[in-house]
Design a protein around this motif. Structure first.
Motif, PDB file in Angstrom:
ATOM      1  N   UNK A   1       6.580   7.984  -9.452  1.00  0.00           N
ATOM      2  CA  UNK A   1       6.689   6.962  -8.406  1.00  0.00           C
ATOM      3  C   UNK A   1       5.600   7.094  -7.342  1.00  0.00           C
ATOM      4  N   UNK A   2       4.995   8.268  -7.242  1.00  0.00           N
ATOM      5  CA  UNK A   2       3.900   8.438  -6.282  1.00  0.00           C
ATOM      6  C   UNK A   2       2.642   7.696  -6.708  1.00  0.00           C
ATOM      7  N   UNK A   3       2.580   7.290  -7.954  1.00  0.00           N
ATOM      8  CA  UNK A   3       1.387   6.641  -8.486  1.00  0.00           C
ATOM      9  C   UNK A   3       1.515   5.124  -8.590  1.00  0.00           C
ATOM     10  N   UNK A   4       2.638   4.583  -8.141  1.00  0.00           N
ATOM     11  CA  UNK A   4       2.818   3.127  -8.143  1.00  0.00           C
ATOM     12  C   UNK A   4       2.687   2.647  -6.702  1.00  0.00           C
ATOM     13  N   UNK A   5       1.613   1.913  -6.434  1.00  0.00           N
ATOM     14  CA  UNK A   5       1.361   1.397  -5.094  1.00  0.00           C
ATOM     15  C   UNK A   5       1.933  -0.007  -4.968  1.00  0.00           C
ATOM     16  N   UNK A   6       2.709  -0.217  -3.921  1.00  0.00           N
ATOM     17  CA  UNK A   6       3.341  -1.519  -3.719  1.00  0.00           C
ATOM     18  C   UNK A   6       2.330  -2.575  -3.294  1.00  0.00           C
TER      19      UNK A   6
ATOM     20  N   UNK B   1       0.797  -1.223   0.000  1.00  0.00           N
ATOM     21  CA  UNK B   1       0.000   0.000   0.000  1.00  0.00           C
ATOM     22  C   UNK B   1       0.828   1.270   0.000  1.00  0.00           C
ATOM     23  N   UNK B   2       2.112   1.149   0.277  1.00  0.00           N
ATOM     24  CA  UNK B   2       3.019   2.292   0.244  1.00  0.00           C
ATOM     25  C   UNK B   2       3.359   2.596  -1.209  1.00  0.00           C
ATOM     26  N   UNK B   3       3.486   3.872  -1.540  1.00  0.00           N
ATOM     27  CA  UNK B   3       3.898   4.208  -2.904  1.00  0.00           C
ATOM     28  C   UNK B   3       5.410   4.014  -3.046  1.00  0.00           C
ATOM     29  N   UNK B   4       5.832   3.804  -4.275  1.00  0.00           N
ATOM     30  CA  UNK B   4       7.266   3.693  -4.573  1.00  0.00           C
ATOM     31  C   UNK B   4       7.979   4.971  -4.136  1.00  0.00           C
ATOM     32  N   UNK B   5       7.319   6.115  -4.300  1.00  0.00           N
ATOM     33  CA  UNK B   5       7.888   7.399  -3.875  1.00  0.00           C
ATOM     34  C   UNK B   5       8.074   7.443  -2.364  1.00  0.00           C
TER      35      UNK B   5
END
Length: 107
Positions: A86-91, A21-25
């Motif tokens: 990277x803020x738009x890629x959710x882990x 749920x954490x973003x890559x950013x």
């Protein structure tokens, strides 16, 4: 926790673990990964968290949304087919082992 490998423009590498749920950013900022400025704090209103997703991971990360796609037109470094904010890629567990490259510059 999914692991993300960040590869800097100069070849330096750093791997971090971050909760689902954490973003890559956010994972980069929390772990002191250089190369991601994130001036807007993850609101997809700047392009200072621009990254290149490793080719093997592009499909699993999905395409950029419309707003993200618009912001990718404003990147300081070359936009490529594998460019993402990277803020738009959710882990997720499916992204465990994700490889991200940072561009030469963000501003």
């Amino acid at each position: 926790m999914p692991a993300v490998k960040y590869i800097q423009f100069d070849g330096a590498e750093q791997t971090v673990d971050a909760p689902v749920g954490t973003s890559v950013m956010q994972a980069a900022l929390t772990n002191g990964v250089p190369g991601i400025l994130a001036e807007c704090g993850g609101a997809a209103s700047c392009a200072t968290c621009h990254v290149y997703v490793d080719e093997a991971w592009v499909e699993r990360c999905g395409p950029p949304g419309d707003d993200e796609n618009d912001m990718l037109e404003c990147t300081a470094s070359e936009r490529r087919p594998n460019s993402r904010l990277s803020c738009q890629i959710e882990l997720s567990d499916e992204l465990d082992g994700l490889i991200i490259r940072t561009p030469e510059t963000q501003s």
